[in-house]
Design an enzyme around this catalytic site. Structure first.
Site, PDB file in Angstrom:
ATOM      1  N   ASP A   7       0.855  -1.178   0.000  1.00 45.84           N
ATOM      2  CA  ASP A   7       0.000   0.000   0.000  1.00 45.84           C
ATOM      3  C   ASP A   7       0.900   1.239   0.000  1.00 45.84           C
ATOM      4  OD1 ASP A   7      -2.305   1.623   0.312  1.00 45.84           O
ATOM      5  OD2 ASP A   7      -2.042   1.614   2.480  1.00 45.84           O
ATOM      6  N   GLU A   9      -0.290   5.021   0.939  1.00 39.99           N
ATOM      7  CA  GLU A   9      -0.551   5.986   2.011  1.00 39.99           C
ATOM      8  C   GLU A   9      -0.608   5.282   3.369  1.00 39.99           C
ATOM      9  OE1 GLU A   9      -3.534   9.134   1.037  1.00 39.99           O
ATOM     10  OE2 GLU A   9      -3.788   7.912  -0.759  1.00 39.99           O
ATOM     11  N   GLU A  15      -0.854  10.073   4.845  1.00 36.64           N
ATOM     12  CA  GLU A  15      -2.178  10.056   4.224  1.00 36.64           C
ATOM     13  C   GLU A  15      -2.448  11.414   3.574  1.00 36.64           C
ATOM     14  OE1 GLU A  15      -4.452   7.755   3.895  1.00 36.64           O
ATOM     15  OE2 GLU A  15      -3.773   6.141   5.233  1.00 36.64           O
TER      16      GLU A  15
END
Length: 201
Positions: A7, A9, A15
């Site tokens: 992944d 973020e 984020e």
């Protein structure tokens, strides 16, 4: 042959929506896939909030330009890529990701794209495919790769559980509680060691 799917973020970079919420002064935009498992619902809500406040793609890109990878992320990724193939699987968008990929040394990323109207407002999203992370992992498996996956949010769980090995990284206490069978790590050295153990077994 192994390929590691990460992944973006929360794992490699902050984020984006949380950073933008701080800069724009719209605290409700701090909601992420850690809070809302339904990504389509979350994005529709986000786009509505942006339009309500008169904010478009330009304002988000200005925030992204000031975001740096998380401390140690590039070094972790460089080391990982020296040992095995790696792909970033993200539900973010090409229009958001490019400056962050540059700071990470241009790793491969599979993500989505945005629809932007003539006034610069984000009018919609173009998802690469349904269940993009799970679909990609299964596609890689279908062409002979064993996958290892790691992420921090609800939208990462399908790819983590479908992989030969899967790890949570800097996730929430709720996700750790709900998925106790998944190893959870807080540091890059731990995560790298776990991945290395799998590929060297």
């Amino acid at each position: 042959m192994y390929i590691t799917c990460l992944d973006m973020e929360g794992v490699l970079v902050p984020e984006i929506w949380i950073e933008f919420a701080r800069e724009s002064g719209i605290p409700e935009l701090t909601r992420t896939t850690r809070d809302e498992p339904d990504y389509d619902k979350l994005m529709k809500w986000r786009l509505g909030a942006l339009r309500e406040h008169g904010l478009g793609l330009k304002e988000i890109q200005e925030t992204i330009a000031r975001i740096d990878p998380l401390p140690g992320a590039k070094e972790f990724l460089d080391k990982l890529r020296s040992e095995t193939q790696a792909i970033i699987l993200s539900d973010t968008f090409e229009e958001f990701a490019q400056p962050l990929m540059k700071k990470l040394g241009w790793p491969t990323i599979f993500c989505n794209s945005l629809e932007v109207d003539t006034d610069g407002f984000i009018s919609g999203i173009k998802m690469r495919c349904e269940h993009s992370k799970l679909t990609t992992v299964r596609g890689l498996q279908s062409i002979g790769f064993e996958t290892i996956a790691s992420g921090d949010s609800y939208n990462d769980l399908e790819m983590i559980e479908a992989s030969k090995a899967g790890f949570l990284f800097r996730t929430t206490e709720k996700i750790k509680h709900d998925y106790p069978h998944l190893p959870a790590f807080e540091g890059y050295d731990e995560l790298l060691a776990a991945i290395e153990q799998v590929i060297r077994a």
